[in-house]
Design an enzyme around this catalytic site. Structure first.
Site, PDB file in Angstrom:
ATOM      1  N   ASP A 138       7.329   7.708  -9.133  1.00  0.00           N
ATOM      2  CA  ASP A 138       6.188   6.880  -8.737  1.00  0.00           C
ATOM      3  C   ASP A 138       5.231   6.776  -9.916  1.00  0.00           C
ATOM      4  OD1 ASP A 138       3.955   5.707  -7.624  1.00  0.00           O
ATOM      5  OD2 ASP A 138       3.835   7.062  -5.909  1.00  0.00           O
ATOM      6  N   HIS A 172       7.015   4.252  -6.004  1.00  0.00           N
ATOM      7  CA  HIS A 172       5.972   4.428  -4.998  1.00  0.00           C
ATOM      8  C   HIS A 172       6.513   4.218  -3.583  1.00  0.00           C
ATOM      9  CE1 HIS A 172       1.934   4.824  -3.603  1.00  0.00           C
ATOM     10  NE2 HIS A 172       1.828   3.589  -3.187  1.00  0.00           N
ATOM     11  N   ASP A 173       7.474   3.327  -3.457  1.00  0.00           N
ATOM     12  CA  ASP A 173       8.072   3.050  -2.151  1.00  0.00           C
ATOM     13  C   ASP A 173       8.728   4.274  -1.512  1.00  0.00           C
ATOM     14  OD1 ASP A 173       7.408   0.464  -1.698  1.00  0.00           O
ATOM     15  OD2 ASP A 173       9.287  -0.411  -2.405  1.00  0.00           O
ATOM     16  N   ARG A 179       1.915 -10.422  -4.003  1.00  0.00           N
ATOM     17  CA  ARG A 179       2.882  -9.504  -3.399  1.00  0.00           C
ATOM     18  C   ARG A 179       4.069  -9.249  -4.335  1.00  0.00           C
ATOM     19  NH1 ARG A 179       2.632  -5.309  -0.139  1.00  0.00           N
ATOM     20  NH2 ARG A 179       4.507  -5.052   1.136  1.00  0.00           N
ATOM     21  N   SER A 200      -0.288   6.782  -0.182  1.00  0.00           N
ATOM     22  CA  SER A 200      -0.933   5.779  -1.020  1.00  0.00           C
ATOM     23  C   SER A 200      -2.406   5.613  -0.619  1.00  0.00           C
ATOM     24  CB  SER A 200      -0.150   4.462  -0.899  1.00  0.00           C
ATOM     25  OG  SER A 200      -0.582   3.533  -1.836  1.00  0.00           O
TER      26      SER A 200
END
Lengths: 380, 205
Positions: A318, A351-352, A224, A154
């Site tokens: 992602d 993305h994680d 968040r 990232s």
């Protein structure tokens, strides 16, 4: 007791720098601290150093625990350790907290030497380029002239890329994971919403909330929560929560669905431990990074001076740092006849995924890293 | 599906196949191998001709093998074309025994000609007499170059040497050289009948 492939107990260190650092914005940091951790042993010819660059909310605490009682190890502990894909029997691994961070390196929460008070809003806006320059200073201090590899996912991948551009002779391999050569408008839009949530929180006080004894928790929490939505794929959220209810429907705005419970939990947890000013700066660093801008948007030209060998990795689900963005990097490297491999890992986690110990993903990293040559005379 | 194809090749023919390709590739040039499998051909070309080689591969297993043996590999599906590769950016683009397993057959050949100054295509010749015999006796051909049963074959676009010659003609593709081999030996007489593996060196007219 530690497992035999665990790092064990680690401790952070702090490096102090008195030489001024000129930032991309033009501001000069007259002095600064970087907090870092290392794992493994630097070999005699100092050829086995690997730098891990962290992403938005990461820290220098990559692996291991601070005490046996610690509930969780560092954020990339599944990758780093003896006999793990990034094998600390072979490599000397460095994790560093970036400038502007809130975990010990100079940043908004740290003390401004000029005033004796927290920097707060006065801490300058830092960029990916500034981070890489400051990391290079840390390597100087550690006596490391060239990295065996730089790795990041990232925003960390952007730093890995920047290393190859800014210091082509100081990095032999770059592992650029779930990253992009710049952010798309949509990606930056999420950052803007996150920042607005923080900045419009009544307890933000223009960034100088420390002196008011408050923190803009609500804003940071919402920022968040938004982030977490974008780090997961629709499928992953569907699989993890679906439409599962917490309890019977109450016809209220309390937590009704499991997904809400998850987001609130993640938001609360983060707001309790992360600094809002740091979050603002990290998202801005993401927005500003665009190394091709100086080359008229030509990424191939931008990467023409790089000398590193590259492994570029993306994850199919992602959508925040989509495979197409990684392929732009690959294309620019191919245009330059660079040594590059590209893997598009099938993964459901969005993305994680770059933080997950997926078998195939880790096998790729393990294979690639095991082929990196380091000098002999491994120090005992 | 093209990824299965490279695995079950006859070894003797494989080497002959490699030798001919190595003859067609110039020393120190830039080579793109499409459907590169575990990177064996590229490794061979790199060690014998010091080429700058890249492979394209879809399968995870083969990708991992390439990374393990240090072959540059780009994971993508050839069916999507060769976006990401500039026009005429490679001296040679190779498609070794994969053409018959492609769905977008026409597109990939044209894409190869766009990206490569020269193109090498090899495929099992469906006109080979043993294949014809099996058809004549009422069965789908199964052989060393076509090792699959009709129900599990990845091969969807089988063709004969005559067919491919015609394809080149229709698409304005110049055949620079054609070699045909059977059991590792070259075939010059009646290649469409006696040849089991067809190898072409092509460029755009």
């Amino acid at each position: 007791m530690s497992e035999n492939n665990a790092i064990g107990i680690v401790a952070p260190q702090t490096a102090h720098f008195n030489e001024p650092l000129k930032l991309k914005s033009g501001t000069v940091l007259t002095q600064f601290d970087l907090v870092y951790e290392t794992y493994g042993t630097l070999n005699a010819d100092k050829s086995n150093a690997v730098l891990i660059c962290h992403a938005l909310s990461g820290t220098h605490h990559v692996a291991g625990k601070y005490s046996e009682q610690d509930k969780y190890p560092g954020w990339w502990d599944n990758l780093v350790g003896p006999n793990k894909p990034l094998d600390t029997n072979k490599f000397f691994v460095i994790g560093v907290n970036n400038l502007g961070g809130c975990h010990g390196s100079s940043g908004p929460v740290s003390t401004n030497p000029a005033t004796g008070k927290p920097w707060g809003s006065a801490f300058p806006i830092v960029t990916v380029e500034d981070w890489v320059n400051s990391q290079a200073r840390l390597l100087d201090q550690l006596g490391i002239t060239q990295l065996a590899a730089v790795i990041g996912g990232s925003l960390g991948g952007m730093q890995a890329l920047q290393w190859t551009i800014a210091y082509p002779d100081r990095v032999r391999h770059a592992l650029v994971i779930a990253s992009a050569p710049n952010l798309t408008a949509q990606n930056m839009a999420f950052n803007e919403v996150a920042r607005q949530a923080i900045i419009t929180d009544p307890e933000f006080h223009g960034g100088d909330y420390y002196e008011h004894g408050v923190v803009p928790r609500r804003g940071l929490r919402i920022a968040r929560m938004l982030g977490h939505i974008t780090y997961l794929s629709d499928d992953a959220m569907g699989e993890k929560f679906g439409r599962k209810l917490k309890d019977n429907i109450k016809y209220s705005f309390d937590v009704e669905f499991e997904m809400e419970s998850y987001l609130r939990y993640q938001g609360d947890k983060f707001a309790g431990e992360f600094d809002a000013n740091t979050y603002l700066r990290m998202t801005r660093a993401l927005d500003y990074y665009d190394p091709a801008l100086a080359y008229g948007g030509d990424l191939s030209k931008t990467l023409s001076q790089t000398k590193a060998k590259f492994l570029v990795l993306s994850f199919t689900s992602d959508w925040r740092f989509s495979p197409a963005r990684s392929r732009e990097i690959v294309k620019a490297l191919l245009d330059n006849e660079s040594t590059v491999s590209y893997a598009e890992v099938t993964a459901a986690h969005g993305h994680d995924a770059f933080l997950m110990p997926d078998g195939h993903y880790h096998a790729i990293l393990r294979s690639y890293l095991s082929n990196i040559e380091v000098g002999g005379n491994h120090a005992e | 599906m093209q990824n299965n194809v490279n695995i079950t090749k006859n070894v003797a023919q494989y080497r002959q196949d490699f030798a001919i390709i190595a003859n067609w590739v110039k020393f120190g040039t830039k080579v793109l191998d499409l459907g590169c499998g575990d990177g064996e051909l590229l490794q061979f070309l790199q060690s014998s001709l010091e080429v700058k080689g890249y492979g394209v591969e879809k399968s995870d297993v083969n990708l991992l093998a390439c990374i393990a043996n240090g072959t540059n590999v780009i994971q993508m599906d050839l069916e999507d074309g060769l976006s990401g590769f500039e026009d005429q950016s490679f001296n040679t683009v190779i498609l070794s025994q994969t053409l018959q397993a492609m769905h977008n057959t026409e597109e990939i050949v044209l894409e190869m000609l766009r990206v490569g100054q020269e193109v090498i295509v090899t495929f099992p010749n469906f006109g080979y007499w043993r294949n014809r015999m099996q058809i004549a006796t009422g069965n789908m051909p199964v052989s060393k170059t076509l090792p699959y049963q009709w129900f599990d074959t990845p091969n969807v676009h089988l063709c004969t040497i005559n067919d491919f010659d015609q394809f080149c003609k229709n698409h304005n593709i110049e055949i620079l050289e054609r070699r045909v081999i059977t059991d590792g030996k070259e075939v010059n007489l009646m290649p469409n009948l006696l040849g089991s593996l067809a190898m072409y060196r092509l460029k755009s007219k």
